[in-house]
Scaffold this motif. Structure first.
Motif, PDB file in Angstrom:
ATOM      1  N   LEU A   1       1.423  -8.571   3.876  1.00  0.00           N
ATOM      2  CA  LEU A   1       1.003  -7.167   3.607  1.00  0.00           C
ATOM      3  C   LEU A   1       2.124  -6.426   3.916  1.00  0.00           C
ATOM      4  CD1 LEU A   1      -0.850  -4.733   3.106  1.00  0.00           C
ATOM      5  CD2 LEU A   1      -1.726  -5.050   5.785  1.00  0.00           C
ATOM      6  N   LEU A   2       2.620  -5.088   3.083  1.00  0.00           N
ATOM      7  CA  LEU A   2       3.826  -4.241   3.367  1.00  0.00           C
ATOM      8  C   LEU A   2       2.954  -3.000   3.305  1.00  0.00           C
ATOM      9  CD1 LEU A   2       6.242  -5.901   1.222  1.00  0.00           C
ATOM     10  CD2 LEU A   2       6.453  -5.760   3.901  1.00  0.00           C
ATOM     11  N   ASN A   3       2.664  -2.213   4.410  1.00  0.00           N
ATOM     12  CA  ASN A   3       1.925  -1.117   4.845  1.00  0.00           C
ATOM     13  C   ASN A   3       2.748   0.190   4.552  1.00  0.00           C
ATOM     14  OD1 ASN A   3      -0.528   0.647   5.004  1.00  0.00           O
ATOM     15  ND2 ASN A   3       0.075   0.671   7.166  1.00  0.00           N
ATOM     16  N   GLY A   4       2.620   1.035   3.626  1.00  0.00           N
ATOM     17  CA  GLY A   4       3.302   2.176   3.241  1.00  0.00           C
ATOM     18  C   GLY A   4       2.721   3.372   3.211  1.00  0.00           C
ATOM     19  N   VAL A   5       1.302   3.258   3.504  1.00  0.00           N
ATOM     20  CA  VAL A   5       0.367   4.361   3.570  1.00  0.00           C
ATOM     21  C   VAL A   5       0.236   5.013   4.947  1.00  0.00           C
ATOM     22  CG1 VAL A   5      -1.687   3.020   3.944  1.00  0.00           C
ATOM     23  CG2 VAL A   5      -1.685   5.241   2.428  1.00  0.00           C
ATOM     24  N   GLY A   6       0.190   6.419   4.873  1.00  0.00           N
ATOM     25  CA  GLY A   6      -0.066   7.025   6.165  1.00  0.00           C
ATOM     26  C   GLY A   6      -1.408   7.211   6.462  1.00  0.00           C
ATOM     27  N   TRP A   7      -1.485   7.667   7.925  1.00  0.00           N
ATOM     28  CA  TRP A   7      -3.092   7.601   8.307  1.00  0.00           C
ATOM     29  C   TRP A   7      -3.222   8.880   9.125  1.00  0.00           C
ATOM     30  CZ3 TRP A   7      -5.246   7.375  13.209  1.00  0.00           C
ATOM     31  CH2 TRP A   7      -6.796   6.862  13.201  1.00  0.00           C
TER      32      TRP A   7
ATOM     33  N   PRO B   1      11.112 -12.916  -8.446  1.00  0.00           N
ATOM     34  CA  PRO B   1      10.478 -12.980  -9.678  1.00  0.00           C
ATOM     35  C   PRO B   1       9.107 -12.318  -9.436  1.00  0.00           C
ATOM     36  CG  PRO B   1      10.701 -15.071  -8.467  1.00  0.00           C
ATOM     37  CD  PRO B   1      11.728 -14.033  -7.723  1.00  0.00           C
ATOM     38  N   ILE B   2       8.847 -11.130  -9.592  1.00  0.00           N
ATOM     39  CA  ILE B   2       7.594 -10.597  -9.251  1.00  0.00           C
ATOM     40  C   ILE B   2       6.534 -10.529 -10.397  1.00  0.00           C
ATOM     41  CG2 ILE B   2       6.609  -8.524  -8.681  1.00  0.00           C
ATOM     42  CD1 ILE B   2       7.980  -9.595  -6.224  1.00  0.00           C
ATOM     43  N   ALA B   3       5.723 -10.960 -10.141  1.00  0.00           N
ATOM     44  CA  ALA B   3       4.573 -10.845 -11.221  1.00  0.00           C
ATOM     45  C   ALA B   3       3.509  -9.855 -10.820  1.00  0.00           C
ATOM     46  CB  ALA B   3       4.004 -11.982 -11.487  1.00  0.00           C
ATOM     47  N   THR B   4       2.960  -8.837 -11.268  1.00  0.00           N
ATOM     48  CA  THR B   4       2.069  -7.779 -10.642  1.00  0.00           C
ATOM     49  C   THR B   4       1.077  -8.252 -11.252  1.00  0.00           C
ATOM     50  OG1 THR B   4       4.026  -6.102 -10.755  1.00  0.00           O
ATOM     51  CG2 THR B   4       1.543  -5.473 -10.693  1.00  0.00           C
ATOM     52  N   VAL B   5      -0.158  -8.237 -10.220  1.00  0.00           N
ATOM     53  CA  VAL B   5      -1.419  -8.407 -10.440  1.00  0.00           C
ATOM     54  C   VAL B   5      -2.414  -7.325 -10.038  1.00  0.00           C
ATOM     55  CG1 VAL B   5      -1.214 -10.952 -10.415  1.00  0.00           C
ATOM     56  CG2 VAL B   5      -1.654  -9.670  -8.622  1.00  0.00           C
ATOM     57  N   ASN B   6      -3.559  -7.206 -10.552  1.00  0.00           N
ATOM     58  CA  ASN B   6      -4.492  -6.403  -9.968  1.00  0.00           C
ATOM     59  C   ASN B   6      -5.434  -7.045  -9.083  1.00  0.00           C
ATOM     60  OD1 ASN B   6      -3.832  -4.424 -11.976  1.00  0.00           O
ATOM     61  ND2 ASN B   6      -5.011  -5.394 -13.543  1.00  0.00           N
TER      62      ASN B   6
ATOM     63  N   THR C   1       0.826  -1.372  -0.057  1.00  0.00           N
ATOM     64  CA  THR C   1       0.009  -0.087   0.119  1.00  0.00           C
ATOM     65  C   THR C   1       0.916   1.321  -0.152  1.00  0.00           C
ATOM     66  OG1 THR C   1      -0.078  -0.126   2.590  1.00  0.00           O
ATOM     67  CG2 THR C   1      -1.918  -1.178   1.350  1.00  0.00           C
ATOM     68  N   GLY C   2       0.230   2.250  -0.374  1.00  0.00           N
ATOM     69  CA  GLY C   2       1.202   3.537  -0.550  1.00  0.00           C
ATOM     70  C   GLY C   2       1.656   3.883  -1.638  1.00  0.00           C
ATOM     71  N   ASN C   3       1.837   5.112  -1.939  1.00  0.00           N
ATOM     72  CA  ASN C   3       2.794   5.528  -3.495  1.00  0.00           C
ATOM     73  C   ASN C   3       3.929   6.656  -2.888  1.00  0.00           C
ATOM     74  OD1 ASN C   3       2.595   5.007  -5.883  1.00  0.00           O
ATOM     75  ND2 ASN C   3       1.515   6.804  -6.480  1.00  0.00           N
ATOM     76  N   GLY C   4       4.290   6.665  -1.742  1.00  0.00           N
ATOM     77  CA  GLY C   4       5.253   7.539  -1.475  1.00  0.00           C
ATOM     78  C   GLY C   4       6.754   7.092  -1.427  1.00  0.00           C
ATOM     79  N   ASN C   5       7.695   7.678  -0.754  1.00  0.00           N
ATOM     80  CA  ASN C   5       8.959   7.105  -0.574  1.00  0.00           C
ATOM     81  C   ASN C   5       9.145   5.771  -0.033  1.00  0.00           C
ATOM     82  OD1 ASN C   5      10.197   9.341  -2.009  1.00  0.00           O
ATOM     83  ND2 ASN C   5      10.304  10.437   0.088  1.00  0.00           N
TER      84      ASN C   5
ATOM     85  N   VAL D   1       0.350  -7.193  -5.534  1.00  0.00           N
ATOM     86  CA  VAL D   1      -0.745  -6.317  -5.772  1.00  0.00           C
ATOM     87  C   VAL D   1      -0.464  -5.142  -4.913  1.00  0.00           C
ATOM     88  CG1 VAL D   1      -1.976  -7.242  -3.860  1.00  0.00           C
ATOM     89  CG2 VAL D   1      -3.161  -5.843  -5.626  1.00  0.00           C
ATOM     90  N   HIS D   2      -0.412  -3.951  -5.913  1.00  0.00           N
ATOM     91  CA  HIS D   2       0.075  -2.575  -5.599  1.00  0.00           C
ATOM     92  C   HIS D   2      -1.354  -2.092  -5.401  1.00  0.00           C
ATOM     93  CE1 HIS D   2       2.204   1.418  -5.629  1.00  0.00           C
ATOM     94  NE2 HIS D   2       1.658   1.242  -4.673  1.00  0.00           N
ATOM     95  N   ALA D   3      -1.832  -1.974  -3.991  1.00  0.00           N
ATOM     96  CA  ALA D   3      -3.320  -1.445  -3.735  1.00  0.00           C
ATOM     97  C   ALA D   3      -3.232  -0.145  -3.479  1.00  0.00           C
ATOM     98  CB  ALA D   3      -3.749  -2.255  -2.692  1.00  0.00           C
TER      99      ALA D   3
END
Length: 985
Positions: A340-346, A271-276, A254-258, A297-299
């Motif tokens: 889950l790797l959480n990079g989104v702020g709140w 060996p990453i395969a990106t999915v929706n 999650t997230g889209n920053g640094n 999945v980059h949510a």
């Protein structure tokens, strides 16, 4: 904001002569050491290369505090032109990484570069104050005027020379994005830590994955080495695949920053395969999914955030009206993830990414890396940060990594990156002190926006923090007043100035007291008294706690106990339940709060109005069952009501049992982790409940016969159940007394065979509690109880006659199992009986009812041996209907706890809630008065659940379309009832 120069005379003696030796003082930058308590913090805000530039190019004096832990040795800074200084008192600008420890914080003004005036000092740091974090309010107070001893003592009351606080987190560019941060490196380090945690969790479940070879981030000085190792792991996955039992390994980001960019960068070595998001159900449901890839999945918010009215996500509207949106992460994404790797702020007011209850729906999830590390934030269950020493904790069986100094694991790479970006802002502050025109307008503007406080007051956008600082200062004034009162009480200036500790009185020192004592004594502001009729037990409990002491006391000495209650702030009664009303009477008399784990008895309930008049709470039912069961049930039911669900069925079972390996071959399949007399008393209580639309009332003498032979709440353990007292009373307590309710049942869990054998004990007189017998040895207990039951003598030592007598009150088929158990327990004469382990228990010298004698003997014979574990199981099942679709769903909430070397599971689940509740009452969080249970006040039930979670005692929740267990229970109960009615005994 430029620095206002105030021409005031220099106060004599405050600054050293050496500091003013020249007519012109150079602008001085100080690099401080980090908090010694953060032993893993090795980063530096400025590198030696940056220092060399400041000294040679900008003519800045640079001071540095010594620190052997810093990634760059102090010698490198000295070679770059810095001077070692112990306090940094001359520094105009002080830079560090994390917040400055209060004892080291200097906010007094400094001389300007022109002699004869003072200017405010500047501090740059990650202050962790901009969200109103309570733990750093004292830090904020030091930067504000009007605080007396809570602001810098050098400040004028108007704060005109108050220091400037600049927070790196607020430094942004024209696009609003942060410019000085460790986010990218946090993303890298957090990903590595989370991969390690995931591999360990899989190994706990018997699965070894290639990720076991993931290096922890601090184990190498080179990020390139970490990348090389991940590439090797990736090659193994390509060649051999991931373990089949795991299914496809899916990472959610999650997230889209640094932070997120760091995550994606380090994961790119695999060996990453990106999915929706919409691909996830098919990906998990397809047995042919390629296991030689890692699916990612980059949510982004649009994939899991939607308006409550069903409208799609709109970013600008979301930030303007966050209350109009909800997160569907728990249904759309979390159930399919492995990691889950959480990079989104709140921020407060926004929907959480995942709540504690929703976490239970993520059955595939092994680990979470909360790289953002927002405490009590987007991930509700992240209630504390972790350290590099101990980077994770478990919640509902999921390992959570929440290290708040992740970039410190990569100190050199992170420091170089940070320093390169910070240097321009340091130069801008330096130019301001010089009075020179700052060519870097963008940096100057950014510094204004990053200023939290200056000249003794908050910048406008941070003024909302004023009430928080005022409230904190008020509490300090109250404490200072308390200290002053104590000083007066002990003789003025010559007396002690220590603040009076709160006194907690614990009455009793039995099986569940240990965890309660440890938790209470863990608070240094508490003085703990443990009063017991077993001084040896009490002394053992307090031995390691300097703020606790043991006293000998008995309830027979009412004068002594009354004085102890009078001298306390709160009383915890761990005495037998029959003594609680006596203690409560004393609490009402002396206006002291009381907490106990036992049911509310009629005698206790009669004190309600008097307790209310006294302004105290007599808090009952705050152990395991009753206690935790109420807290967790209330939390689940409240949530369902908030979702407009209509509850039609509530079933709850709880049991304290031996772990399976400790129960093997033991009569009753049971061992005692709490009062044996309480166990024996409970099996004779009347029961009243509602099951599948039928009202049941079972008299105590029939309870063991009309039991539930199969309680289907575990795929591993076989369990039976007994109805527990009056369940219908709790329909009202839980506000479930509407006409639509078809099931309201609370029960007790046991291993199969318990009910039948305990019924046999009752049938032969061993559960008699009114008439007494006089024992000469334990092996005569069965004979004497049976004689009393039948009213005829049985010859001592005559085994055939004893067997015949047993068969006269039991079906012959039940006698062999009973005799086997009695032989094992040595309650009948037997030449083949093996001696019970340990010292034999003395035969009581006085006449006792058989039930009391049996309880004494079972406490010894069925005690836990060293290294044996007990087990606590608590399970709620709620059937609720969604009015919009008229469909029913089954919601479950379960707690499983095993004892360990420190304490039994029973002691933890009874003792800890008592302590958590008592602390909430003591701290003033609880407003309820009178005779209450835990759900009378949210501060109690929520405080207990949060406290348990902090100790790793977490509830696991699930939801399904059914079927519920009520059908199985109803059919089994009908069979046992029919069998009971047709029995001839």
């Amino acid at each position: 904001m430029s620095l206002r120069r105030v021409p005031v005379p220099l106060p004599p003696g405050r600054f050293t002569h050496r500091f003013y030796a020249s007519q012109s003082t150079p602008v001085t930058v100080g690099i401080r050491r980090e908090d010694p308590g953060r032993k893993w913090e090795r980063r530096a805000p400025l590198t030696p290369d940056a220092v060399a530039e400041l000294v040679s190019h900008d003519k800045v004096r640079v001071l540095i505090q010594e620190c052997e832990r810093r990634v760059f040795p102090v010698g490198e800074y000295i070679r770059a032109g810095a001077e070692v200084h112990s306090t940094l008192a001359p520094a105009h600008l002080v830079v560090g990484i994390k917040e400055t420890p209060l004892p080291s914080l200097i906010t007094s003004p400094v001389p300007s570069i022109t002699q004869g005036s003072l200017v405010p000092r500047t501090h740059m740091m990650f202050s962790h104050t901009i969200k109103g974090q309570e733990f750093n309010i004292p830090l904020l107070s030091r930067f504000l005027a009007g605080g007396g001893k809570y602001a810098d003592p050098h400040l004028a009351e108007d704060g005109s020379l108050g220091a400037r606080l600049i927070d790196y987190e607020l430094l942004t560019g024209p696009d609003g994005k942060r410019t000085v941060a460790f986010g990218w490196h946090a993303g890298v380090a957090g990903t590595l830590e989370a991969l390690v945690a995931m591999a360990k969790k899989h190994l706990e479940h018997g699965v070894a994955s290639p990720f076991l070879y993931t290096p922890r981030p601090h184990t190498s000085s080179s990020l390139d080495a970490h990348r090389a190792q991940l590439r090797h792991i990736g090659s193994q996955i390509v060649e051999h695949g991931t373990p089949k039992s795991l299914g496809p390994v899916i990472f959610g980001v999650t997230g889209n920053g640094n932070v997120t960019q760091g995550v994606l960068s380090i994961l790119s070595e695999l060996p990453i395969a990106t999915v929706n998001v919409q691909d996830l159900p098919a990906l998990c449901g397809n047995p042919g999914t390629d296991l030689r890839k890692i699916y990612l999945v980059h949510a982004l918010p649009g994939s899991y955030i939607s308006r409550n009215d069903g409208a799609p996500y709109d970013r600008s509207d979301y930030y303007a009206n966050p209350h109009e949106y909800r997160s569907e992460f728990h249904t759309k994404i979390a159930p399919y993830l492995t990691l889950l790797l959480n990079g989104v702020g709140w921020n407060v007011g926004f929907p959480r990414l995942l709540t504690t209850a929703q976490l239970a729906l993520a059955k595939r999830l092994a680990a979470i890396g909360d790289i953002s590390c927002d405490i009590d934030g987007g991930l509700e269950f992240v209630t504390r940060s972790t350290t590099i020493d101990a980077p994770s904790f478990d919640v509902n069986g999921v390992t959570v990594v929440a290290v708040d100094i992740l970039p410190a694991s990569l100190p050199q790479d992170a420091s170089v990156h940070f320093s390169e970006r910070l240097l321009r802002y340091v130069r801008s502050v330096v130019n301001d002190y010089k009075g020179a025109k700052d060519e870097d307008v963008e940096a100057s503007n950014a510094l204004k926006g990053a200023t939290i406080a200056s000249h003794g007051r908050f910048e406008k956008r941070h003024e909302w923090l004023v009430p928080k600082v005022k409230a904190w200062r008020a509490t300090q004034d109250i404490r200072r007043h308390d200290t002053s009162d104590m000083r007066s009480a002990v003789g003025g200036r010559g007396g002690s100035v220590a603040k009076r500790k709160r006194r907690v009185l614990v009455l009793g020192s039995g099986m569940v007291a240990g965890p309660a004592v440890d938790e209470l004594a863990g608070r240094p502001d508490i003085e703990l008294i443990v009063a017991s009729n077993s001084l040896q037990e009490a002394e053992k409990l307090v031995a390691v706690h300097p703020n606790a002491r043991a006293l000998f006391a008995t309830m027979d000495d009412q004068t002594q106990v009354s004085q102890l209650v009078k001298e306390s702030d709160i009383v915890i009664s761990l005495l037998p339940a029959t003594l609680h009303p006596t203690v409560a009477e004393l609490c009402v008399e002396h206006k002291k709060h009381m907490v106990t784990a036992s049911y509310v008895s009629p005698a206790m309930r009669s004190l309600h109005s008097r307790a209310q008049s006294a302004g105290i709470i007599l808090l009952n039912e705050i152990g395991l069952d009753p206690g935790i069961d109420h807290c967790s049930a209330h939390a689940l039911l409240s949530r369902l009501r908030a979702e407009n669900k209509r509850v039609v069925g509530f079933t709850s079972f709880c049991g304290g049992l031996p772990a399976p390996e400790a129960a093997e071959g033991v009569p009753l399949g049971y061992k005692f982790s709490w009062s044996p007399r309480g166990v024996l008393r409970a099996v004779g209580e009347d029961a009243k409940f509602l099951l599948s639309g039928r009202n049941w009332e079972i008299p105590g003498e029939s309870l063991l016969l009309q039991h539930f032979p199969d309680v289907p709440l575990s795929n591993v353990l076989k369990l039976e159940g007994l109805a527990n007292r009056d369940s219908m009373h709790y329909a009202e307590t839980y506000s479930l007394d509407g006409g639509e309710l078809r099931t309201m049942l609370r029960g007790t869990l046991r291993y199969p065979g318990f009910a039948a054998l305990m019924h046999s004990f009752g049938a032969i007189g061993l559960l008699e509690s009114t008439k007494t017998i006089h024992l000469d040895r334990w092996s005569s207990l069965t004979r004497l109880a049976l004689e009393q039951k039948l009213g005829v003598p049985i010859p001592d030592g005559d085994a055939p006659t004893l067997s015949s007598a047993l068969a006269s009150v039991l079906p012959p088929s039940r006698v062999p199992a009973l005799l086997e158990a009695l032989n094992w327990l040595q309650l009948v004469p037997s030449p083949d009986a093996s001696p019970l382990a340990g010292s034999p228990i003395p035969v009581p010298g006085q006449a006792l009812p058989p039930a009391d004698a049996l309880a004494l003997h079972l406490a010894h014979a069925l005690r836990y041996e060293p290294r044996e574990r007990d087990l606590v199981l608590l399970h709620h099942e709620v059937v609720a209907c969604d009015p919009s679709s008229d469909t029913e769903r089954v919601y479950t909430s379960s707690l499983t706890a095993y004892g360990d070397a420190r304490a039994s599971a029973m002691a933890r689940t009874v003792g800890l809630p008592v302590a958590f509740a008592a602390l909430r009452v003591l701290d003033g969080s609880v407003r309820a008065t009178g005779v209450c249970g835990p759900i009378a006040d949210e501060a109690v039930w929520r405080g207990v659940l949060e406290g348990l979670e902090s100790k790793g005692l977490c509830f696991k929740e699930s939801v399904s379309s059914g079927p519920s267990m009520e059908g199985v229970l109803a059919a089994d109960l009908q069979r046992t009832t029919t069998a009971s009615a047709s029995a001839s005994f």
